[in-house]
Design a protein around this motif. Structure first.
Motif, PDB file in Angstrom:
ATOM      1  N   VAL A  10       0.832  -1.158  -0.009  1.00 24.33           N
ATOM      2  CA  VAL A  10      -0.028   0.062  -0.234  1.00 24.33           C
ATOM      3  C   VAL A  10       0.952   1.329   0.045  1.00 24.33           C
ATOM      4  O   VAL A  10       0.681   2.184  -0.717  1.00 24.33           O
ATOM      5  N   PRO A  11       1.598   1.405   0.954  1.00 25.15           N
ATOM      6  CA  PRO A  11       2.697   2.606   0.740  1.00 25.15           C
ATOM      7  C   PRO A  11       3.525   2.992  -0.293  1.00 25.15           C
ATOM      8  O   PRO A  11       3.890   4.078  -0.750  1.00 25.15           O
ATOM      9  N   ALA A  12       3.871   1.918  -1.139  1.00 26.27           N
ATOM     10  CA  ALA A  12       4.447   1.880  -2.236  1.00 26.27           C
ATOM     11  C   ALA A  12       3.801   2.634  -3.197  1.00 26.27           C
ATOM     12  O   ALA A  12       4.402   3.587  -4.195  1.00 26.27           O
ATOM     13  N   SER A  13       2.477   2.418  -3.393  1.00 29.50           N
ATOM     14  CA  SER A  13       1.507   2.991  -4.375  1.00 29.50           C
ATOM     15  C   SER A  13       1.465   4.516  -3.811  1.00 29.50           C
ATOM     16  O   SER A  13       1.309   5.430  -4.720  1.00 29.50           O
ATOM     17  N   PHE A  14       1.467   4.837  -2.760  1.00 26.32           N
ATOM     18  CA  PHE A  14       1.174   6.235  -2.132  1.00 26.32           C
ATOM     19  C   PHE A  14       2.571   7.188  -2.605  1.00 26.32           C
ATOM     20  O   PHE A  14       2.335   8.268  -3.216  1.00 26.32           O
ATOM     21  N   VAL A  15       3.736   6.599  -2.396  1.00 25.34           N
ATOM     22  CA  VAL A  15       4.872   7.358  -2.649  1.00 25.34           C
ATOM     23  C   VAL A  15       5.112   7.540  -4.217  1.00 25.34           C
ATOM     24  O   VAL A  15       5.862   8.550  -4.442  1.00 25.34           O
ATOM     25  N   SER A  16       4.873   6.655  -4.888  1.00 23.89           N
ATOM     26  CA  SER A  16       5.113   6.941  -6.308  1.00 23.89           C
ATOM     27  C   SER A  16       4.323   8.003  -7.151  1.00 23.89           C
ATOM     28  O   SER A  16       5.304   8.886  -7.534  1.00 23.89           O
ATOM     29  N   PHE A  17       2.990   8.353  -6.530  1.00 28.66           N
ATOM     30  CA  PHE A  17       2.507   9.601  -7.048  1.00 28.66           C
ATOM     31  C   PHE A  17       2.990  11.033  -6.594  1.00 28.66           C
ATOM     32  O   PHE A  17       3.183  11.758  -7.230  1.00 28.66           O
ATOM     33  N   LEU A  18       3.420  10.775  -5.502  1.00 31.90           N
ATOM     34  CA  LEU A  18       3.876  12.099  -4.591  1.00 31.90           C
ATOM     35  C   LEU A  18       5.279  12.440  -5.480  1.00 31.90           C
ATOM     36  O   LEU A  18       5.340  13.465  -5.723  1.00 31.90           O
ATOM     37  N   VAL A  19       6.039  11.519  -5.495  1.00 34.19           N
ATOM     38  CA  VAL A  19       7.362  11.790  -6.098  1.00 34.19           C
ATOM     39  C   VAL A  19       7.464  12.301  -7.446  1.00 34.19           C
ATOM     40  O   VAL A  19       7.908  12.961  -7.991  1.00 34.19           O
ATOM     41  N   LYS A  20       6.395  11.272  -8.323  1.00 30.48           N
ATOM     42  CA  LYS A  20       6.071  11.717  -9.690  1.00 30.48           C
ATOM     43  C   LYS A  20       5.604  13.115  -9.959  1.00 30.48           C
ATOM     44  O   LYS A  20       6.027  13.952 -10.858  1.00 30.48           O
ATOM     45  N   TRP A  41      -1.640  19.088   1.067  1.00 27.15           N
ATOM     46  CA  TRP A  41      -1.383  17.818   2.010  1.00 27.15           C
ATOM     47  C   TRP A  41      -2.576  17.285   2.330  1.00 27.15           C
ATOM     48  O   TRP A  41      -2.607  15.959   2.473  1.00 27.15           O
ATOM     49  N   LEU A  42      -3.420  18.158   2.917  1.00 25.07           N
ATOM     50  CA  LEU A  42      -4.732  17.469   3.315  1.00 25.07           C
ATOM     51  C   LEU A  42      -5.593  16.701   2.391  1.00 25.07           C
ATOM     52  O   LEU A  42      -6.175  15.717   2.599  1.00 25.07           O
ATOM     53  N   SER A  43      -5.564  17.372   1.338  1.00 30.03           N
ATOM     54  CA  SER A  43      -6.361  16.949  -0.007  1.00 30.03           C
ATOM     55  C   SER A  43      -5.639  15.361  -0.560  1.00 30.03           C
ATOM     56  O   SER A  43      -6.270  14.532  -0.838  1.00 30.03           O
ATOM     57  N   THR A  44      -4.438  15.661  -0.615  1.00 32.27           N
ATOM     58  CA  THR A  44      -3.628  14.313  -0.935  1.00 32.27           C
ATOM     59  C   THR A  44      -3.955  13.175   0.391  1.00 32.27           C
ATOM     60  O   THR A  44      -3.791  12.222  -0.181  1.00 32.27           O
ATOM     61  N   THR A  89      -4.244   5.279   7.653  1.00 30.64           N
ATOM     62  CA  THR A  89      -3.833   6.699   7.727  1.00 30.64           C
ATOM     63  C   THR A  89      -2.330   6.954   8.203  1.00 30.64           C
ATOM     64  O   THR A  89      -1.633   7.788   7.800  1.00 30.64           O
ATOM     65  N   SER A  90      -1.906   6.246   8.963  1.00 27.31           N
ATOM     66  CA  SER A  90      -0.497   6.453   9.706  1.00 27.31           C
ATOM     67  C   SER A  90       0.529   5.901   8.584  1.00 27.31           C
ATOM     68  O   SER A  90       1.545   6.772   8.472  1.00 27.31           O
ATOM     69  N   VAL A  91       0.148   4.972   7.815  1.00 30.24           N
ATOM     70  CA  VAL A  91       1.346   4.706   6.767  1.00 30.24           C
ATOM     71  C   VAL A  91       1.218   5.694   5.670  1.00 30.24           C
ATOM     72  O   VAL A  91       2.164   6.167   5.019  1.00 30.24           O
ATOM     73  N   ALA A  92       0.098   6.192   5.418  1.00 33.87           N
ATOM     74  CA  ALA A  92       0.130   7.479   4.176  1.00 33.87           C
ATOM     75  C   ALA A  92       0.890   8.415   4.867  1.00 33.87           C
ATOM     76  O   ALA A  92       1.779   9.032   4.112  1.00 33.87           O
ATOM     77  N   ALA A  93       0.760   8.828   6.109  1.00 40.56           N
ATOM     78  CA  ALA A  93       1.268  10.177   6.512  1.00 40.56           C
ATOM     79  C   ALA A  93       2.827   9.550   6.820  1.00 40.56           C
ATOM     80  O   ALA A  93       3.522  10.470   6.368  1.00 40.56           O
ATOM     81  N   SER A  94       3.238   8.633   7.256  1.00 43.70           N
ATOM     82  CA  SER A  94       4.598   8.329   7.122  1.00 43.70           C
ATOM     83  C   SER A  94       5.415   8.235   5.765  1.00 43.70           C
ATOM     84  O   SER A  94       6.472   8.687   5.690  1.00 43.70           O
ATOM     85  N   THR A  95       4.540   7.931   4.690  1.00 40.10           N
ATOM     86  CA  THR A  95       4.947   7.724   3.384  1.00 40.10           C
ATOM     87  C   THR A  95       5.404   9.040   2.998  1.00 40.10           C
ATOM     88  O   THR A  95       6.393   9.500   2.112  1.00 40.10           O
ATOM     89  N   TYR A  96       4.614  10.314   3.209  1.00 41.16           N
ATOM     90  CA  TYR A  96       4.943  11.528   3.039  1.00 41.16           C
ATOM     91  C   TYR A  96       6.225  12.138   3.365  1.00 41.16           C
ATOM     92  O   TYR A  96       6.893  12.813   2.543  1.00 41.16           O
ATOM     93  N   VAL A  97       6.524  11.885   4.494  1.00 41.80           N
ATOM     94  CA  VAL A  97       7.831  12.151   5.071  1.00 41.80           C
ATOM     95  C   VAL A  97       8.946  11.458   4.476  1.00 41.80           C
ATOM     96  O   VAL A  97       9.981  12.171   4.051  1.00 41.80           O
TER      97      VAL A  97
END
Length: 289
Positions: A10-20, A41-44, A89-97
């Protein structure tokens, strides 16, 4: 453990779009178009959580309809559902960091996936350490940092500082959302066996320990893990927004410095142009006369 390993993707899919987005300057375009950092960030976060709800709901439905007794018996189903949701929720927030450490979206996706898979390997190692008497205190769940330092000071001659340092390892392990999810699910699945193994590393007599009764929301079961997931969601999201605000705070100074140099160049070129034009006009007038 197999359920927890599946959630590592799951977090691998989150970080891909952010960095892209940062890689192709889509994020920069949104910010200069008037989108605030907080709104971005809140909308993301809201979008990622909405996307996560689909696999989360499917996993909860599979556990319920297939009657996985280890995760629904003894009133454990609400705790299981909260663990699944809290992990998202927590892994999404940690992936942002973590996304700030990458410039390539493909590298970010692979590294984050490997890290989360290693977290569940760490969970297995931690479980084995808890079962071995000689390393039980090294993986102790209870205790606090202040008590650790006091104990280290009192027993430094006996090497207590080293033992005390290991006693708080689980606190740092649970800073990884995947570890907290796996730990909570593991404790829920073995809640019937907890009275036989929860002797506090031999400090509680076995005859007394087996009489203890645990509920799914007890700190020894899933209570501590749920608190970690809830707090980590707020903390990691706050860190991600704070990093972005710190970067934006230093950006206007360099931009203003660049803008302050442009008028002088413009004025120089315009004055040069005007002087040349005036020179040209004077020469033309003199030639005419």
């Amino acid at each position: 453990l197999l359920i927890a390993i599946a959630f590592a993707f799951v977090p691998a899919s989150f970080v891909s779009f952010l960095v892209k987005e940062r890689e192709v300057n889509a994020k920069h375009q949104q910010l200069i178009s008037g989108v605030s950092i907080l709104a971005y960030w809140l909308s993301t976060f809201a979008w990622d959580v909405c996307n996560y709800i689909i696999p989360c709901a499917c996993s909860i439905a599979v556990v319920y309809f297939f009657q996985v007794q280890q995760l629904i018996a003894h009133g454990a189903f609400p705790a299981t559902a909260l663990l699944f949701f809290g992990y998202g929720t927590s892994v999404a927030a940690s992936t942002y960091v973590m996304s700030y450490f990458f410039k390539s979206h493909s590298a970010a996706q692979n590294v984050v996936l490997v890290i989360n898979l290693l977290v569940f390997l760490l969970l297995i190692v931690s479980s084995v350490m808890s079962a071995i008497e000689s390393t039980c205190e090294a993986n102790q769940v209870r205790g606090c940092l202040a008590g650790c330092f006091v104990l280290a000071a009192l027993t430094s001659l006996l090497g207590g500082a080293i033992v005390c340092l290991w006693q708080v390892l689980s606190y740092f392990f649970k800073l990884l959302p995947g570890f907290a999810l796996g730990s909570g699910l593991l404790h829920l699945a073995t809640i019937d066996l907890l009275p036989f193994v929860s002797t506090d590393c031999g400090k509680i007599p076995f005859a007394q320990a087996v009489k203890r009764k645990f509920t799914p929301f007890d700190p020894e079961v899933a209570g501590t893990d749920l608190w970690y997931l809830a707090v980590l969601t707020v903390v990691y999201l706050g860190i991600a927004i704070s990093i972005e605000l710190a970067k934006a705070w230093t950006r206007p100074a360099s931009t203003a410095a660049g803008q302050s140099q442009k008028p002088s160049i413009t004025c120089g070129s315009s004055s040069g142009g005007s002087s040349s034009s005036s020179g040209g006009s004077s020469s033309s007038s003199s030639g005419g006369s």
